[in-house]
Write an enzyme that holds these catalytic residues in place. Sequence first.
Site, PDB file in Angstrom:
ATOM      1  N   ARG A   1     -62.149 -10.850 -13.878  1.00 58.11           N
ATOM      2  CA  ARG A   1     -62.839 -11.543 -14.861  1.00 58.11           C
ATOM      3  C   ARG A   1     -61.928 -11.800 -16.159  1.00 58.11           C
ATOM      4  NH1 ARG A   1     -68.038  -8.332 -16.531  1.00 58.11           N
ATOM      5  NH2 ARG A   1     -68.168 -10.233 -17.782  1.00 58.11           N
ATOM      6  N   CYS A   2     -60.716 -11.620 -16.057  1.00 58.67           N
ATOM      7  CA  CYS A   2     -59.638 -11.914 -17.032  1.00 58.67           C
ATOM      8  C   CYS A   2     -58.921 -13.308 -16.806  1.00 58.67           C
ATOM      9  CB  CYS A   2     -58.703 -10.668 -17.220  1.00 58.67           C
ATOM     10  SG  CYS A   2     -57.234 -11.096 -18.134  1.00 58.67           S
ATOM     11  N   THR A   3     -58.932 -13.942 -17.603  1.00 60.49           N
ATOM     12  CA  THR A   3     -58.156 -15.501 -17.084  1.00 60.49           C
ATOM     13  C   THR A   3     -56.688 -15.163 -17.238  1.00 60.49           C
ATOM     14  OG1 THR A   3     -59.940 -16.732 -18.567  1.00 60.49           O
ATOM     15  CG2 THR A   3     -57.576 -17.641 -18.173  1.00 60.49           C
TER      16      THR A   3
END
Length: 114
Positions: free
Chosen positions: A9-11
């Site tokens: 979920r982390c860019t």
Amino acid sequence: MITIFHHNRCTKSRSALAALENSGKAFEVVYYLETPPNKSELKEMISKLGIKPLELIRKGEKVFTENYKSKNLSDEEWIDVMIAHPILIERPIIISGNKAVIARSTEKINEILG
């Protein structure tokens, strides 16, 4: 073997994973929220990064601001906090041999990929 400690979920983590995929090098993905490092693995990671445990903590996370922001803990206690709350571990971390980086920039990723 290259290992990335990844959070989908982390860019920044997704960007680092894409860079590894494009490198053509073999690597392993560890979804560290599902399979958190144990205490000895976390200590080894911190040693390879060459930082203090507190420097590996995501200080903007709610669990940190609500429970630990004003605490003055020992290195060992900060490691225990990350074991209890893996979401606090900064990401992404890429390890290759004795080198490790917090790969939040292309430059850091290139330190590992060479």
